[in-house]
Scaffold this active site. Structure first.
Site, mmCIF file in Angstrom:
data_model
loop_
_atom_site.group_PDB
_atom_site.id
_atom_site.type_symbol
_atom_site.label_atom_id
_atom_site.label_comp_id
_atom_site.label_asym_id
_atom_site.label_seq_id
_atom_site.Cartn_x
_atom_site.Cartn_y
_atom_site.Cartn_z
ATOM 1 N N TYR A 1 0.819 -1.212 0.000
ATOM 2 C CA TYR A 1 0.000 0.000 0.000
ATOM 3 C C TYR A 1 0.849 1.257 0.000
ATOM 4 C CZ TYR A 1 -3.068 3.761 1.400
ATOM 5 O OH TYR A 1 -3.734 4.953 1.437
ATOM 6 N N ASN B 1 0.841 11.756 5.702
ATOM 7 C CA ASN B 1 0.062 10.837 6.522
ATOM 8 C C ASN B 1 0.586 10.918 7.952
ATOM 9 O OD1 ASN B 1 -1.832 8.910 7.085
ATOM 10 N ND2 ASN B 1 -1.194 7.525 5.449
ATOM 11 N N GLU C 1 -12.412 5.467 4.870
ATOM 12 C CA GLU C 1 -11.981 6.132 6.095
ATOM 13 C C GLU C 1 -13.253 6.547 6.839
ATOM 14 O OE1 GLU C 1 -9.492 9.099 4.337
ATOM 15 O OE2 GLU C 1 -8.125 7.589 3.542
ATOM 16 N N TYR D 1 -18.867 31.077 45.642
ATOM 17 C CA TYR D 1 -18.034 29.999 45.116
ATOM 18 C C TYR D 1 -16.896 30.505 44.234
ATOM 19 C CZ TYR D 1 -21.495 26.445 46.533
ATOM 20 O OH TYR D 1 -22.340 25.626 47.231
ATOM 21 N N ARG E 1 -14.349 31.346 46.809
ATOM 22 C CA ARG E 1 -14.010 30.284 47.760
ATOM 23 C C ARG E 1 -13.499 29.013 47.065
ATOM 24 N NH1 ARG E 1 -18.487 27.352 50.731
ATOM 25 N NH2 ARG E 1 -19.690 29.145 50.004
ATOM 26 N N PHE F 1 -2.075 6.973 12.058
ATOM 27 C CA PHE F 1 -2.441 8.303 11.576
ATOM 28 C C PHE F 1 -3.702 8.837 12.233
ATOM 29 C CE2 PHE F 1 -4.067 4.994 8.727
ATOM 30 C CZ PHE F 1 -5.425 5.137 8.961
ATOM 31 N N HIS G 1 -3.811 16.383 -3.045
ATOM 32 C CA HIS G 1 -4.221 16.549 -1.653
ATOM 33 C C HIS G 1 -4.070 17.989 -1.147
ATOM 34 C CE1 HIS G 1 -4.495 12.265 -1.741
ATOM 35 N NE2 HIS G 1 -4.695 12.150 -0.441
#
Length: 513
Positions: free
Chosen positions: A53, A195, A415, A280, A283, A329, A83
């Site tokens: 791959y 990646n 994915e 609060y 405190r 990844f 990309h």
């Protein structure tokens, strides 16, 4: 100055120093043998008939398409170009450089299969100030920060834009100006560069460091607010916090005790005060902000591990002679850390805003004038400054909603679960800026309130803090155009100047003990 980092052993302190001071980075020479061994395995696989791959196949849903050996270089180049789909504002230069450093650390572990020439180009770009232009939007946090990292890789092959000496230009031109040459990507190199989780991790780290600056200042502004309303220091007693045991709570109470030690304002109402307990927001400061600090510590440990991790795919297991597909990844740990930081930021701001509201309210502030102005009615004082803090507190509450629970399938369902770590981390920039303002306004209110207690004086430490503030923000008498004062106070918070003035630098670095 050049910093030498050992892959797998970088610390948050080293990374913050590199980010703050724009230092160049090189990998320790001991990393070279592992890098070369992994690259040799990848080169052999590229010429093998077996499909591996990302080396001799397509990507994502196209992993079943075999690529001929003569097309391997084109495959990697096409991957980067296709990309480069990032959108939105560019990431700032310092954080982009940090992202490049994190990529070096990942590749330097010797499990990615890139060549030393690729490593050297990243080192040289850092040294000579060539910074890729990387858009902030487009990553879903798996399969890595593909789009942002593709823009980084594009600059390395002479495509896209880069920043050099503050000027944006074509990346090829920027490289040429400093004597560098774009590379031709070898087998798997494009995939190894894009990646990974380095964009999300860099943004999360910057968000963490800014959060620590804010947390440090909140220790100080909370002490100022306490003295301004003539609050009690009894809830800061060490025994109370030791009985519970949380380290952030214990540390914050200790720090505020030290900040308020010697305050004549405090001593003036130690006996005979009709109030039994403070609200609060006064405190419970150790219990709330201290818990936020513990959360920041936890997130920091996660991000330090991730900064040193190998997060691309497939991984080259040199000792076993294997190239194996996995899922490192996936940025879920980074997304979780960013979500935790966001919750801490929101809560630090929420309790600080209530202290601001307390000080401007004449029914609750123990005799301070309405909205902290000496002439109320004709003047509105800090009335709308408090409203601004309410607006920003509400915005941060909205932004603190978790991002990691918002997965969506991508890449034709290959994915099918993603982390959304990228925008989980990027939103921290905005949240920290909002908190800068909330704490800046609290400092303004606290200082104004303490000054109204004259001739009684606060502690030496808090007087130093007020002096630091007053050098940039004058006391409020009659109403004036307020925006510059708020901006100046927020800047004292964001730079850590207020916290540093009273010796809280340990908090700024996250070293709460």
């Amino acid at each position: 100055m050049i910093v030498t980092l050992t892959p797998g052993a970088a610390t948050l302190a080293q990374l913050r120093d590199i980010w703050t001071n724009a230092k160049a980075v090189i990998l320790h020479p001991t990393a070279q043998d592992g890098i070369n061994a992994a690259a040799a395995l990848v080169a052999a696989a590229a010429n093998d008939d077996a499909a591996v791959y990302g080396i001799n196949t397509g990507f994502g849903k196209l992993a079943n398409v075999k690529i001929a050996p003569q097309d391997v270089a084109t495959l990697q180049r096409n991957l980067i170009l296709s990309h480069c789909c990032g959108v939105g504002l560019p990431l700032d230069v310092a954080t982009t450089r940090l992202m490049m450093v994190l990529k070096l650390l990942s590749l330097g572990r010797g499990a990615s299969g890139v060549s030393m020439s690729t490593i050297r180009l990243i080192e040289d770009m850092l040294a000579k100030g060539v910074t890729p232009v990387v858009p902030q939007q487009g990553s879903v946090g798996a399969s890595g920060d593909l789009a942002p990292l593709a823009h980084m890789a594009a600059a390395m092959i002479g495509e896209g834009d880069a920043i050099l000496n503050g000027h944006q230009m074509q990346a090829a031109k920027a490289l040429r100006k400093v004597g560098l040459t774009p590379i031709t990507l070898g087998p798997k190199e494009g995939l190894a560069l894009i990646n990974g989780t380095q964009f999300s991790t860099a943004c999360a780290l910057v968000g963490l460091w800014a959060a620590w600056d804010n947390a440090a200042t909140s220790v100080l502004t909370g002490a100022l607010s306490t003295d301004a309303i003539m609050g009690s220091t009894a809830p800061l007693q060490g025994a109370i916090h030791t009985l519970r045991g949380h380290p952030g709570q214990i540390a914050l109470a200790r720090a505020q005790r030290a900040l308020m030690a010697g305050s004549l304002i405090r001593e003036s109402h130690r006996d005979g005060d009709a109030r039994v307990q403070d609200p609060y927001c006064i405190r419970c400061q150790p219990q709330v902000t201290g818990a936020a600090m513990d959360l920041l510590h936890f997130a920091g440990r996660t991000l330090e591990i991730e900064a040193n991790a190998v997060t691309d795919n497939p991984l080259v297991l040199v000792d076993q002679g294997l190239i194996v597909s996995g899922g490192n990844f996936h940025a879920e740990p980074v997304g979780f850390a960013a979500d935790q930081i966001a919750v801490a930021l929101s809560e630090i701001g929420a309790i600080a805003q209530r202290r601001v509201a307390l000080m401007v309210d004449p029914t609750l502030s123990f005799d301070l004038p309405p909205f902290l102005t000496p002439n109320p009615g004709l003047n509105s004082g800090l009335m709308i400054a408090e409203v601004t803090t309410a607006a920003l507190m509400s915005e941060n509450k909205h932004l603190a909603n978790p991002c990691t629970t918002d997965s969506t399938p991508t890449s034709a369902n290959q994915e099918d679960h993603v982390s959304m770590a990228a925008h989980a981390a990027v939103r921290l920039i905005r949240m920290n800026a909002n908190l800068n303002v909330i704490l800046g306004v609290e400092a303004m209110c606290g200082a104004q309130g303490v000054e109204f207690r004259a001739p009684l004086m606060t502690s030496d430490a808090l007087q130093t803090a007020i002096k630091t503030l007053r050098a940039q923000v004058p006391a409020l008498a009659d109403d004036r155009f307020m925006a510059p004062s708020i901006k100046a106070a927020a800047a004292l918070v964001s730079t850590g100047a207020l916290a540093d003035a009273v010796g809280l630098s340990g908090y700024i670095r996250g070293q709460v003990t």
